[in-house]
Design a protein around this motif. Structure first.
Motif, short mmCIF file in Angstrom:
data_model
loop_
_atom_site.label_atom_id
_atom_site.label_comp_id
_atom_site.label_asym_id
_atom_site.label_seq_id
_atom_site.Cartn_x
_atom_site.Cartn_y
_atom_site.Cartn_z
N ASP A 278 35.35 63.26 -0.44
CA ASP A 278 35.33 62.66 -1.76
C ASP A 278 35.76 61.20 -1.63
N GLU A 279 35.85 60.50 -2.77
CA GLU A 279 36.13 59.06 -2.74
C GLU A 279 37.50 58.76 -2.14
N GLU A 280 38.49 59.56 -2.49
CA GLU A 280 39.84 59.32 -1.97
C GLU A 280 39.87 59.49 -0.44
N GLN A 281 39.17 60.49 0.06
CA GLN A 281 39.14 60.72 1.50
C GLN A 281 38.37 59.61 2.22
N LEU A 282 37.28 59.15 1.61
CA LEU A 282 36.53 58.05 2.22
C LEU A 282 37.41 56.80 2.31
N ASP A 283 38.14 56.50 1.23
CA ASP A 283 39.03 55.32 1.24
C ASP A 283 40.08 55.46 2.33
N HIS A 284 40.61 56.65 2.50
CA HIS A 284 41.63 56.87 3.52
C HIS A 284 41.04 56.67 4.92
N LEU A 285 39.82 57.17 5.12
CA LEU A 285 39.16 57.00 6.42
C LEU A 285 38.92 55.52 6.70
#
Length: 623
Positions: free
Chosen positions: A553-560
């Motif tokens: 999701d968007e939060e995981q993409l930002d973290h990556l």
């Protein structure tokens, strides 16, 4: 069919049969046969048709034919839908049933044997490489029945799909990959049966219990010195009427997707069928009982006999090694391109290529593991249509360029013309986990090493060109695109125009740096595999592709992205990453549509990728 019917059948099939031969066929004493023959003569079922005992012949009379009529075999269903993973790499090219044994294809041998018994109405249930069976329609006048669920479900589903072929009829049920030494088919059959072979010692096969009359009373997996399910089966119309309603109820029951059809029989015999359906849905149980005409408490009385076969009569080849032992042709002359290649590369006869196992097929290629000269290696075989999707010359150039970095698998062979690849297999290695951020930190560290290495190649990965190319492939091959495709296509144009206007710097990028392409070795090293799409591109594309492959999701993409950068991203970096997440989703959805036209189906993947295209476009428009 009673014993009188068996005498009539024996006379019909072999008019010059002796009573001693009858005794052997019926597995009874000679005295018993003598009595049965006299009774059959007395009832007007058969009569002598020869002048004396020396040349005695028999003929069946009209009353004998009437007795046999209900037992006439109507046809056969041959199951040929599965992949046959234990026969790779042969089954990458040829369905298992079409493999030859002593120069004759296994399925054709069975069709010929059925024809010899007068059985011409034959249906073949197909799935994997279904087109390969088409020639049998013209050659033997068979019918094909397609099972669309062959790749995700087991034989229970195949029987469910073939219900109309079986119901109301007396039918043989065969597996396309069985090989029968002697013809065991007849124009008339007594009642439902399952072929069985005695296996000595410990076995993990499906073992049968049966009573003195030969009626199967139980089925269990595993046993010792047991008669096991082995070879063809026969469904009488009476058996099918009681059995199919329960099988249909099982098909609608979650958790049965990987069941063999035999599991339903086993559960009926021991009472588990009633318990399973009652626990899942009492209405299913009621419907199955009503349609079968038998109360669930009496399902254990379903009538199927054991048909005991002598040793070396029926062969179910479990894997390629067994086939090699049986037919020496497969030891050194398999006619398989992959095995011939391995033989040439390692300069050994095919017989020295051992321990062959199927690996999980990738989304683009198929691979198998093998052992030669004491080491394990992997051979990659390009999938259907791959020659249009991947430039193998460019792939070879990338491997040559990045080899000094020590981040790829150890290549032993790569042919830029065919796409065949052989590489070392790393014992004990594992893939990265998309749920383990520790793994992802190491993956992103490897990407940074690649992106900052200064290694360059002469070709770009141009996502605009790739989208246009995949779009053309889909449309030219009849691929069905999305209802709002034209609108979303314009959205993608807007994103690509913005990226072009940003003038971001390019570096060598992997393009497909998803978690399944990272290999964590036992010694702590990490390798990045499969550089088929690699080329010069914006490095943010690798972060985006890794994220959408993992369904982040968007939060995981930002973290990556923060892990990759080791800091907070700039607005341009974030814009580029989101844009490539959208464009990557769009690109791979087109790729999946094209692959589905070629027969490869990826389930919900297509829709999920298309949703990424929409989601991140809309987000960027807001920004």
């Amino acid at each position: 069919m009673d014993r009188y019917g068996l005498i009539c059948r024996a006379v019909l099939e072999q008019p010059d049969i002796t009573q001693r031969e009858m005794a052997q066929k019926l597995d009874v004493s000679l005295g018993t046969v003598n009595s049965l023959v006299k009774e059959c003569v007395g009832r007007g079922l058969i009569a002598e048709d020869g002048p004396d005992n020396a040349s005695r012949k028999w003929k069946i009379l009209e009353e004998g034919r009437k007795l046999l009529e209900p037992y006439k075999v109507d046809g056969a269903l041959i199951i040929a839908a599965g992949f046959g993973s234990r026969f790779v790499p042969l089954t990458f090219e040829t369905p298992k049933g079409l493999l030859e044994v002593f120069g004759e294809r296994m399925i054709e041998r069975q069709i010929r044997q059925l024809h010899e018994a007068g059985i011409r109405d034959i249906t073949i249930a197909v799935g994997y490489l279904k087109e390969k069976f088409e020639y049998l329609i013209d050659k033997y006048d068979v019918k094909l029945l397609y099972n669309p669920e062959y790749s995700s479900k087991n034989t229970l589903t195949t029987i469910y799909r073939a219900a109309k072929v079986l119901e109301g009829r007396n039918m043989y049920l065969l597996a396309s990959d069985n090989w029968l030494r002697e013809n065991m088919y007849h124009a008339y059959e007594c009642g439902a049966w399952y072929s069985s072979e005695l296996q000595k010692g410990e076995t993990r096969e499906w073992c049968l219990s049966y009573n003195k009359k030969g009626r199967i009373t139980g089925v269990r997996i595993g046993g010792r010195d047991a008669w096991v399910m082995y070879g063809p089966a026969y469904f009488s119309r009476e058996f099918t009427a009681k059995f199919m309603p329960v099988l249909k109820a099982y098909y609608e029951t979650p958790g049965t997707e990987q069941f063999y059809w035999e599991q339903v029989l086993a559960d009926m015999l021991d009472g588990e069928a009633k318990n399973r359906l009652a626990a899942e849905d009492p209405e299913l149980l009621k419907r199955a009982a009503k349609e079968s005409g038998v109360s669930p408490e009496r399902w254990g009385e379903i009538e199927m006999d054991i048909n005991r076969q002598p040793e070396h009569q029926v062969y179910e080849f479990e894997n390629l090694e067994e086939l090699r032992l049986f037919d020496p042709k497969y030891q050194n002359h398999s006619d398989n391109e992959a095995l011939k290649l391995v033989s040439r590369v390692f300069e050994v006869p095919e017989s020295e290529i051992r321990d062959i196992r199927c690996l999980k097929s990738g989304m683009t290629n198929k691979s198998f593991l093998f052992q030669v000269k004491g080491k394990h290696c992997i051979c990659r075989i390009p999938g259907p249509g791959t020659q249009l999707l991947v430039n193998r010359v460019q792939e070879k150039q990338v491997y040559d360029a990045v080899t000094p970095l020590g981040i790829t698998e150890h290549l032993l062979y790569l042919n830029p013309e065919t796409g065949y690849k052989i590489a070392d297999f790393y014992e004990g290695a594992r893939n990265a986990s998309s749920e383990d951020w520790g793994d992802l930190e190491q993956c992103m560290e490897m990407l940074r090493k690649l992106h900052t290495s200064g290694v360059r190649v002469q070709h770009d990965f141009d996502i605009r060109e790739r989208i246009e190319f995949y779009e053309k492939l889909c449309k030219s091959h009849g691929g069905i695109l999305f209802e709002d495709y034209e609108e979303v296509r314009e959205w993608m144009n807007w994103l690509m125009d913005r990226l072009d206007g940003m003038g971001r710097e390019k570096c060598l990028s992997h393009i497909d740096a998803n978690v399944d392409n990272y290999l964590f070795l036992e010694n702590g090293e990490v390798k990045l595999l499969d550089w088929e799409y690699a080329g010069m591109c914006d490095p943010m594309i690798d972060v985006a592709m890794c994220a959408i492959y993992s369904y982040y999701d968007e939060e995981q993409l930002d973290h990556l992205l923060r892990i990759y950068l080791k800091r907070e991203p700039s607005e341009k970096e974030q814009f580029a990453t989101y844009a490539y997440a959208a464009l990557g989703g769009f690109l791979w959805s087109l790729w999946a549509v094209y692959k589905s036209v070629l027969g490869d189906e990826f389930g919900e993947y297509t829709i999920i990728m298309y949703r990424y295209a929409k989601k991140y476009y809309r987000k960027l428009r807001k920004l």
